[in-house]
Design an enzyme around this catalytic site. Structure first.
Site, mmCIF file in Angstrom:
data_model
loop_
_atom_site.group_PDB
_atom_site.id
_atom_site.type_symbol
_atom_site.label_atom_id
_atom_site.label_comp_id
_atom_site.label_asym_id
_atom_site.label_seq_id
_atom_site.Cartn_x
_atom_site.Cartn_y
_atom_site.Cartn_z
ATOM 1 N N CYS A 37 0.805 -1.225 0.000
ATOM 2 C CA CYS A 37 0.000 0.000 0.000
ATOM 3 C C CYS A 37 0.838 1.275 0.000
ATOM 4 C CB CYS A 37 -0.914 0.021 1.220
ATOM 5 S SG CYS A 37 0.013 -0.037 2.750
ATOM 6 N N CYS A 106 -0.993 -5.273 7.391
ATOM 7 C CA CYS A 106 -0.683 -3.981 8.016
ATOM 8 C C CYS A 106 0.079 -4.179 9.323
ATOM 9 C CB CYS A 106 -1.958 -3.207 8.285
ATOM 10 S SG CYS A 106 -3.033 -3.099 6.841
#
Ligand code: FES
Length: 131
Positions: A37, A106
């Site tokens: 990302c 994440c």
């Protein structure tokens, strides 16, 4: 009162991150990016006698990344280097009350930043004897 995909613990750490900031003249520091990302986490360590006496983080990323970094710093503060190295993102996610499957990546960023910061410390301080 959890709404959406995140647990109350995730939301708490996202809204009130622990140990956010920087340490000047940190003993170990690293920045890692999440290739999925483009988000970034930095971890700063203050280490005395092989123990993490202070830790701060800065994360430019999603709620899960910020909460994972925050939880990571709480879990390693006061721990030895070896104990910190044993921490995995699975443990962090569990302590956060779970993360959505799509957000597990994440939490990897905090673990990688922590490992890289410890490596940075070892590089700067050599392989010191603990005598
Ligand atoms: Fe980038 Fe979560 S979406 S770290």
């Amino acid at each position: 009162m959890s709404q959406g995909p995140y647990s109350d613990t995730v939301m708490d750490h996202f809204e009130h991150p622990r140990n956010m900031g920087e340490i000047e003249e940190a003993d170990g520091m690293a920045q890692v990016g999440n290739p999925a990302c483009g988000d970034v986490t930095r971890i700063f360590l203050k280490i005395e006698n092989g123990r993490i006496v202070d830790v701060k983080f800065k994360t430019f990323g999603c709620a899960a990344a910020i909460a994972s970094s925050s939880m990571t710093t709480e879990l390693i503060k006061g721990k030895t280097i070896d104990e910190a190295l044993a921490l995995t993102n699975e443990v962090v996610a569990r302590e956060l009350g779970g993360l959505p499957e799509a957000k597990l990546h994440c939490s990897v960023m905090a673990e990688e930043a922590l490992r890289a910061a410890i490596e940075d410390y070892k590089r700067k301080h050599g392989q010191q004897d603990n005598t």
